[in-house]
Design an enzyme around this catalytic site. Sequence first.
Site, PDB file in Angstrom:
ATOM      1  N   ASP A  29       0.857  -1.181   0.022  1.00  0.00           N
ATOM      2  CA  ASP A  29       0.058   0.097   0.050  1.00  0.00           C
ATOM      3  C   ASP A  29       0.873   1.375   0.081  1.00  0.00           C
ATOM      4  O   ASP A  29       1.933   1.248   0.502  1.00  0.00           O
ATOM      5  CB  ASP A  29      -0.800   0.061   1.275  1.00  0.00           C
ATOM      6  CG  ASP A  29      -2.088   1.033   1.349  1.00  0.00           C
ATOM      7  OD1 ASP A  29      -2.552   1.334   0.030  1.00  0.00           O
ATOM      8  OD2 ASP A  29      -2.641   1.260   2.336  1.00  0.00           O
ATOM      9  N   GLY A  32      -0.082   5.407  -4.317  1.00  0.00           N
ATOM     10  CA  GLY A  32      -0.686   6.791  -4.805  1.00  0.00           C
ATOM     11  C   GLY A  32       0.002   8.015  -4.038  1.00  0.00           C
ATOM     12  O   GLY A  32       0.526   8.946  -4.565  1.00  0.00           O
ATOM     13  N   ARG A  33       0.022   7.735  -2.704  1.00  0.00           N
ATOM     14  CA  ARG A  33       0.657   8.979  -1.736  1.00  0.00           C
ATOM     15  C   ARG A  33       2.200   9.027  -2.174  1.00  0.00           C
ATOM     16  O   ARG A  33       2.583  10.211  -2.039  1.00  0.00           O
ATOM     17  CB  ARG A  33       0.411   8.348  -0.346  1.00  0.00           C
ATOM     18  CG  ARG A  33      -0.876   8.870   0.105  1.00  0.00           C
ATOM     19  CD  ARG A  33      -1.181   8.141   1.494  1.00  0.00           C
ATOM     20  NE  ARG A  33      -1.478   6.726   1.292  1.00  0.00           N
ATOM     21  CZ  ARG A  33      -1.306   5.846   2.159  1.00  0.00           C
ATOM     22  NH1 ARG A  33      -1.473   6.258   3.439  1.00  0.00           N
ATOM     23  NH2 ARG A  33      -1.756   4.680   2.011  1.00  0.00           N
ATOM     24  N   ARG A  42      -0.779   9.365  -9.641  1.00  0.00           N
ATOM     25  CA  ARG A  42      -0.755   8.187  -9.012  1.00  0.00           C
ATOM     26  C   ARG A  42      -0.176   7.035  -9.608  1.00  0.00           C
ATOM     27  O   ARG A  42       0.321   6.118  -9.151  1.00  0.00           O
ATOM     28  CB  ARG A  42      -2.178   8.043  -8.590  1.00  0.00           C
ATOM     29  CG  ARG A  42      -2.937   9.079  -7.568  1.00  0.00           C
ATOM     30  CD  ARG A  42      -4.124   8.569  -7.068  1.00  0.00           C
ATOM     31  NE  ARG A  42      -4.438   7.119  -6.935  1.00  0.00           N
ATOM     32  CZ  ARG A  42      -4.384   6.822  -5.715  1.00  0.00           C
ATOM     33  NH1 ARG A  42      -3.871   7.673  -4.522  1.00  0.00           N
ATOM     34  NH2 ARG A  42      -4.424   5.351  -5.103  1.00  0.00           N
ATOM     35  N   HIS A  46       2.109   3.591  -9.081  1.00  0.00           N
ATOM     36  CA  HIS A  46       2.017   2.161  -9.293  1.00  0.00           C
ATOM     37  C   HIS A  46       3.153   1.536 -10.008  1.00  0.00           C
ATOM     38  O   HIS A  46       3.296   0.348  -9.832  1.00  0.00           O
ATOM     39  CB  HIS A  46       0.578   1.888 -10.136  1.00  0.00           C
ATOM     40  CG  HIS A  46      -0.653   2.140  -9.284  1.00  0.00           C
ATOM     41  ND1 HIS A  46      -0.838   1.722  -7.878  1.00  0.00           N
ATOM     42  CD2 HIS A  46      -1.549   3.166  -9.508  1.00  0.00           C
ATOM     43  CE1 HIS A  46      -1.914   2.453  -7.445  1.00  0.00           C
ATOM     44  NE2 HIS A  46      -2.231   3.177  -8.285  1.00  0.00           N
ATOM     45  N   GLU A  76     -12.494  -3.965  -4.445  1.00  0.00           N
ATOM     46  CA  GLU A  76     -13.027  -2.682  -3.966  1.00  0.00           C
ATOM     47  C   GLU A  76     -12.210  -1.618  -4.757  1.00  0.00           C
ATOM     48  O   GLU A  76     -12.701  -0.476  -5.074  1.00  0.00           O
ATOM     49  CB  GLU A  76     -12.978  -2.443  -2.813  1.00  0.00           C
ATOM     50  CG  GLU A  76     -14.005  -3.243  -1.848  1.00  0.00           C
ATOM     51  CD  GLU A  76     -13.628  -4.638  -1.522  1.00  0.00           C
ATOM     52  OE1 GLU A  76     -12.240  -5.223  -1.607  1.00  0.00           O
ATOM     53  OE2 GLU A  76     -14.492  -5.370  -1.458  1.00  0.00           O
ATOM     54  N   LEU A 140       9.641 -21.331  -4.814  1.00  0.00           N
ATOM     55  CA  LEU A 140       8.788 -20.343  -4.039  1.00  0.00           C
ATOM     56  C   LEU A 140       7.385 -20.419  -4.629  1.00  0.00           C
ATOM     57  O   LEU A 140       7.308 -20.293  -6.146  1.00  0.00           O
ATOM     58  CB  LEU A 140       9.256 -19.016  -4.269  1.00  0.00           C
ATOM     59  CG  LEU A 140       8.446 -17.836  -3.816  1.00  0.00           C
ATOM     60  CD1 LEU A 140       8.280 -17.645  -2.142  1.00  0.00           C
ATOM     61  CD2 LEU A 140       9.044 -16.477  -4.326  1.00  0.00           C
ATOM     62  N   ARG A 203      -4.719  -1.702   8.994  1.00  0.00           N
ATOM     63  CA  ARG A 203      -6.195  -2.501   8.442  1.00  0.00           C
ATOM     64  C   ARG A 203      -6.059  -3.315   7.653  1.00  0.00           C
ATOM     65  O   ARG A 203      -4.862  -3.429   6.855  1.00  0.00           O
ATOM     66  CB  ARG A 203      -7.186  -1.266   8.206  1.00  0.00           C
ATOM     67  CG  ARG A 203      -6.969  -0.700   6.947  1.00  0.00           C
ATOM     68  CD  ARG A 203      -8.171   0.366   6.533  1.00  0.00           C
ATOM     69  NE  ARG A 203      -7.493   1.198   5.425  1.00  0.00           N
ATOM     70  CZ  ARG A 203      -7.346   2.479   5.566  1.00  0.00           C
ATOM     71  NH1 ARG A 203      -7.399   3.036   6.794  1.00  0.00           N
ATOM     72  NH2 ARG A 203      -6.912   3.281   4.439  1.00  0.00           N
ATOM     73  N   LEU A 204      -6.994  -4.351   7.366  1.00  0.00           N
ATOM     74  CA  LEU A 204      -6.947  -5.486   6.465  1.00  0.00           C
ATOM     75  C   LEU A 204      -7.337  -4.938   5.229  1.00  0.00           C
ATOM     76  O   LEU A 204      -7.040  -5.948   4.253  1.00  0.00           O
ATOM     77  CB  LEU A 204      -7.471  -6.659   7.136  1.00  0.00           C
ATOM     78  CG  LEU A 204      -6.900  -7.444   8.101  1.00  0.00           C
ATOM     79  CD1 LEU A 204      -7.772  -8.590   8.861  1.00  0.00           C
ATOM     80  CD2 LEU A 204      -5.460  -7.995   7.807  1.00  0.00           C
TER      81      LEU A 204
HETATM   82  C1  IPE Z   1      -5.650  -2.524  -0.176  1.00  0.00           C
HETATM   83  O1  IPE Z   1      -5.189  -1.062  -0.365  1.00  0.00           O
HETATM   84  C2  IPE Z   1      -5.521  -3.337  -1.730  1.00  0.00           C
HETATM   85  C3  IPE Z   1      -4.216  -3.366  -2.235  1.00  0.00           C
HETATM   86  C4  IPE Z   1      -2.971  -3.051  -1.661  1.00  0.00           C
HETATM   87  C5  IPE Z   1      -3.933  -3.828  -3.412  1.00  0.00           C
HETATM   88  P1  IPE Z   1      -6.406   0.040  -0.496  1.00  0.00           P
HETATM   89  O2  IPE Z   1      -5.421   1.255  -0.492  1.00  0.00           O
HETATM   90  O3  IPE Z   1      -7.261  -0.406  -1.538  1.00  0.00           O
HETATM   91  O4  IPE Z   1      -7.078  -0.137   0.955  1.00  0.00           O
HETATM   92  P2  IPE Z   1      -7.792   1.056   1.578  1.00  0.00           P
HETATM   93  O5  IPE Z   1      -8.861   1.632   0.670  1.00  0.00           O
HETATM   94  O6  IPE Z   1      -6.791   2.094   2.214  1.00  0.00           O
HETATM   95  O7  IPE Z   1      -8.283   0.423   2.806  1.00  0.00           O
HETATM   96  C1  IPE Z   2      -1.552   0.213  -3.332  1.00  0.00           C
HETATM   97  O1  IPE Z   2      -1.344   1.468  -3.513  1.00  0.00           O
HETATM   98  C2  IPE Z   2      -1.892  -0.243  -4.792  1.00  0.00           C
HETATM   99  C3  IPE Z   2      -3.361  -0.750  -5.026  1.00  0.00           C
HETATM  100  C4  IPE Z   2      -4.426  -0.620  -4.428  1.00  0.00           C
HETATM  101  C5  IPE Z   2      -3.518  -1.195  -6.462  1.00  0.00           C
HETATM  102  P1  IPE Z   2      -2.505   2.683  -3.354  1.00  0.00           P
HETATM  103  O2  IPE Z   2      -2.958   2.946  -4.744  1.00  0.00           O
HETATM  104  O3  IPE Z   2      -3.931   2.240  -2.555  1.00  0.00           O
HETATM  105  O4  IPE Z   2      -1.686   4.068  -2.841  1.00  0.00           O
HETATM  106  P2  IPE Z   2      -2.519   4.838  -1.825  1.00  0.00           P
HETATM  107  O5  IPE Z   2      -2.894   4.018  -0.466  1.00  0.00           O
HETATM  108  O6  IPE Z   2      -3.724   5.509  -2.079  1.00  0.00           O
HETATM  109  O7  IPE Z   2      -1.425   5.802  -1.407  1.00  0.00           O
HETATM  110 MG    MG Z   3      -4.060   2.399  -0.470  1.00  0.00          MG
END
Ligand code: IPE
Ligand code: IPE
Ligand code: MG
Length: 256
Positions: A29, A32-33, A42, A46, A76, A140, A203-204
């Site tokens: 995770d 984007g940030r 963003r 990725h 989601e 693996l 969180r999960l």
């Molecule tokens: C969980 O991260 C999904 C992946 C890392 C692929 P999200 O960024 O979607 O989760 P939330 O929305 O912050 O809970």
């Molecule tokens: C995780 O990074 C990748 C996916 C969910 C695909 P995010 O895209 O959720 O990045 P943040 O959490 O918005 O920074």
């Molecule tokens: Mg995220």
Amino acid sequence: MHDAPSSSSLALPDNDQSTMPHHIAFIMDGNGRWAQQRGLPRIAGHKAGVESLRKTIAHALKLQLKYLTLFSFSSENWSRPAAEVDAIMGLLRRFVKSDLAELNAKNVRIRIIGSRQNLPLDVANYLMEAENTTQANTGLTLVVAFNYGSRDEISRAAQRLAEKVAAGQLKPQDINESAVSAELDTAGLPDPDMLIRTSGEHRLSNFLLWQNAYTEFIFIDVFWPDFCEEDFDKALQIFAKRHRRFGNICATKSVV
Ligand code: IPE
Ligand code: IPE
Ligand code: MG
């Protein structure tokens, strides 16, 4: 011929293999940030995240880890802007095209978890190709959670169990924990010993809700594109000091 990982490359910091987890799951995770902090779109986050993923797989191979699960796209995540979703699909296509042969040569077995419904047809085919190409490998096991959501997975499993009962192949009283596990996308895989989530979120997010029943959670305050080998090793050191009890009163070693 497959590359055998050299035993001299084992990198557990204290050389104690008895505390090495068998199965590590990652919630990758913060892409984007990471990008936004740099004034980038963003999608650039990725892209950088794919590099981090490659390094993480390489480190897992060096550690001779048995199972690595990566949360790559959630059920989601479809709610994001279409351009971002398209870009993630494009990265998946490119990753399979560019990395599948090398992963196969390294004896990596790829398993995909998540729903195959609603995926662009070619993306579903790339995922199938990755699984089929590597199915006989013995190194693996790389589990890629793509279009994955735990509640969706459990609902699909419940549907299949209900279908078996309706068809007279299963009695309701035979629906126990192992019968449920066997219908999940993760059938046959051990539960994760350790879950690492980057980005500082605690969180999960609908990831492996059933399988994480006794998993050790480690939350790391770096965005996924910045996650590096040192962070991975630090997480292993933290894990090695954890005492897992599985409901019992005395601590069990961290790996069972
Ligand atoms: C969980 O991260 C999904 C992946 C890392 C692929 P999200 O960024 O979607 O989760 P939330 O929305 O912050 O809970
Ligand atoms: C995780 O990074 C990748 C996916 C969910 C695909 P995010 O895209 O959720 O990045 P943040 O959490 O918005 O920074
Ligand atoms: Mg995220």
